[in-house]
Design an enzyme around this catalytic site. Sequence first.
Site, PDB file in Angstrom:
ATOM      1  CG  ASP A  15      -1.874   1.400   1.111  1.00  0.00           C
ATOM      2  OD1 ASP A  15      -1.650   2.379   0.430  1.00  0.00           O
ATOM      3  OD2 ASP A  15      -3.013   0.976   1.746  1.00  0.00           O
ATOM      4  CG  HIS A  22      -7.654   3.290   4.200  1.00  0.00           C
ATOM      5  ND1 HIS A  22      -5.938   3.320   4.360  1.00  0.00           N
ATOM      6  CD2 HIS A  22      -6.721   4.276   5.312  1.00  0.00           C
ATOM      7  CE1 HIS A  22      -4.960   4.080   5.263  1.00  0.00           C
ATOM      8  NE2 HIS A  22      -6.704   3.992   6.129  1.00  0.00           N
ATOM      9  CG  ASP A 135      -7.567  -3.356   0.141  1.00  0.00           C
ATOM     10  OD1 ASP A 135      -7.228  -3.962   1.177  1.00  0.00           O
ATOM     11  OD2 ASP A 135      -8.591  -2.543   0.049  1.00  0.00           O
ATOM     12  CE  LYS A 136      -9.603  -0.799   3.346  1.00  0.00           C
ATOM     13  NZ  LYS A 136      -8.084  -0.842   2.625  1.00  0.00           N
ATOM     14  CE1 TYR A 232      -4.829  -1.927  11.221  1.00  0.00           C
ATOM     15  CE2 TYR A 232      -4.741  -0.179  11.285  1.00  0.00           C
ATOM     16  CZ  TYR A 232      -4.925  -0.731  10.614  1.00  0.00           C
ATOM     17  OH  TYR A 232      -5.382  -0.955   9.612  1.00  0.00           O
ATOM     18  CE  LYS A 235      -6.360  -7.334  10.683  1.00  0.00           C
ATOM     19  NZ  LYS A 235      -5.416  -7.790  11.872  1.00  0.00           N
ATOM     20  NE  ARG A 269     -11.188   3.657  13.001  1.00  0.00           N
ATOM     21  CZ  ARG A 269     -10.216   4.331  13.179  1.00  0.00           C
ATOM     22  NH1 ARG A 269      -9.702   5.478  13.710  1.00  0.00           N
ATOM     23  NH2 ARG A 269     -11.383   6.422  12.787  1.00  0.00           N
TER      24      ARG A 269
HETATM   25  P1  13P Z   1      -5.252  -0.632   4.506  1.00  0.00           P
HETATM   26  O1  13P Z   1      -4.962  -1.720   5.092  1.00  0.00           O
HETATM   27  O2  13P Z   1      -6.235  -1.451   2.741  1.00  0.00           O
HETATM   28  O3  13P Z   1      -4.033   0.524   4.409  1.00  0.00           O
HETATM   29  O4  13P Z   1      -7.141  -0.752   5.075  1.00  0.00           O
HETATM   30  C1  13P Z   1      -6.546  -0.045   6.721  1.00  0.00           C
HETATM   31  C2  13P Z   1      -7.729   0.964   7.280  1.00  0.00           C
HETATM   32  O5  13P Z   1      -8.084   1.215   8.549  1.00  0.00           O
HETATM   33  C3  13P Z   1      -9.240   0.602   6.359  1.00  0.00           C
HETATM   34  O6  13P Z   1      -9.825   1.214   7.711  1.00  0.00           O
HETATM   35 MG    MG Z   2      -4.411   1.608   2.931  1.00  0.00          MG
HETATM   36 MG    MG Z   3      -5.003  -2.147   1.317  1.00  0.00          MG
END
Ligand code: 13P
Ligand code: MG
Ligand code: MG
Length: 368
Positions: A15, A22, A135-136, A232, A235, A269
Site C-alpha cells: 500500500d 483507503h 484487501d482489508k 498498527y 492490514k 481500521r
Molecule cells: P488498509 O490496510 O487497506 O490500508 O486499510 C487500513 C484501514 O485502516 C481501513 O479502515
Molecule cells: Mg491503506
Molecule cells: Mg489495503
Amino acid sequence: MAKERKITISVIKADVGGFVGHSSFHPALLDTAKEKLNNAKGKEVIVDFHVMRCGDDLELIMTHEKGCDDKTIHELAWNIFAACTEVAKELKLYGAGQDLLKDAFTGTVKGMGPCVAEMEFVERKSEPIIVFMADKTSSGAWNLPLYKIFGDPFNTAGLIIDPSMIEGFCFNVLDVKKGESITLSCPEESYYLLALIGATDRYMVSSVYRKKDKEITAVASTQRLSLIAGKYVGKDDPVMIVRCQSGLPAVGEVLEAFSFPHLVQGWMRGSHHGPLMPVPFYEANPTRFDGPPRVIAAGFQITNGRLIGPHDMFDDPSFDETRKKANHVAEYMRRHGPFQPHRLPLEEMEYTTLPQVLEKLKDRFEKQ
Ligand code: 13P
Ligand code: MG
Ligand code: MG
Ligand code: 13P
C-alpha cells in the site's frame, strides 16, 4: 541433456497510498509502476509483468529467471514502491508510503512492509495459474480456502478422482509469533493441520506441494505488518499464487473454495471480523465501513515465462449468491458495532490505538 528452464513468478505488493482514503487506487501510480517494469523488461531483468491493484494495494506480478528471494527483483519492487510513494505524496493521497516500514533497502523486501508470494518451477505443457489478491484482511485469510482446495474432497473432486492427487498434498505452516515452520502431510495429518491453521492469527499456510513428486502448487504471503512495525499501520492485505490443472486442482476447484464468504480479520481500521467477498477487478473498491474485505482472482496462462492474461476469474454471476451472502453477513456483523466478535479480541487490538485509549482510564481502576 539440456537444463530445463526454470521460471519464477513473484507477486510483491504494498500500500503506497490510497485514493480516496483507503478505498481505492489512483491511476497515476499504476502508470508509474508500469513504466518502471516496462524498463526492467526492456533490460531483460524480468521476462514479463502485469501491474494490478486491489482496493488501495499496488500489486506487481513479475516473471523472471532469478529464483525466489532474489535481491535484484526485490530491489526493483522496492524502488517502484518508493517511486509510487513520491507520486502519492505529490497528490497527497492517503497514507502515502503506508507499507514501506524501513528507510533503505537491505537485500530483501521481506520484513520491510511489502507482502511477497513467489514460486519457481519448470513450466508444464500448459501452465494455468491464479493470482489471488485481497484487501482489508490479513494473511490468515488464505488458510480456509487453501485447506478446502488441497485437503477437502467435498471441494476438490480431483482429490479422489485424479490418480496424481490421491496421495494428497503437504502444507507448510508458519507460526508467525515464534517464526517457526512445520510441514503437515494430508490427508493423514489433516486433524493436526486444522488444529493449527484454524487459529488464523497465528498459524499461516505459507506453501503447499503435491506429495507424490513434491511439485510446488501454492504459495501465500505470510507477512504481518503489525509484528514488523510493532504497531498498527494498516492490514497485511495478502497475496497468493495457485497452479492449476493436469494433476493439480482444476481452476474451478480452486475458485470453488471462495464460494463461501468466510469471516476474516481486517475491515475498518484492521480491527474487525467480516466476510471475504470475491469480486471482479472493477468491484475491488471497499467503501462500506472500509469493506467488507475483498478478494480478486487474476487468471494467467504462463507461456515461456510470458503472462498471458489476466482473466478476471470472479467476474461470473455464479458468484452473485456468495456476494449476496457476504452482504447479509456484513450487515449482521455491523449491527454488533463496537462489540466482539465483530471487533477483534483485545490481543489483536494490542497493535492499534486502543491501548492509548485504555491508558487514559488506568488510574481510575480501583481494587475490588
Ligand atoms: P488498509 O490496510 O487497506 O490500508 O486499510 C487500513 C484501514 O485502516 C481501513 O479502515
Ligand atoms: Mg491503506
Ligand atoms: Mg489495503
Ligand atoms: P485436467 O485433469 O486436465 O486438469 O482436467 C480436469 C477438468 O476437466 C476440470 O474440470
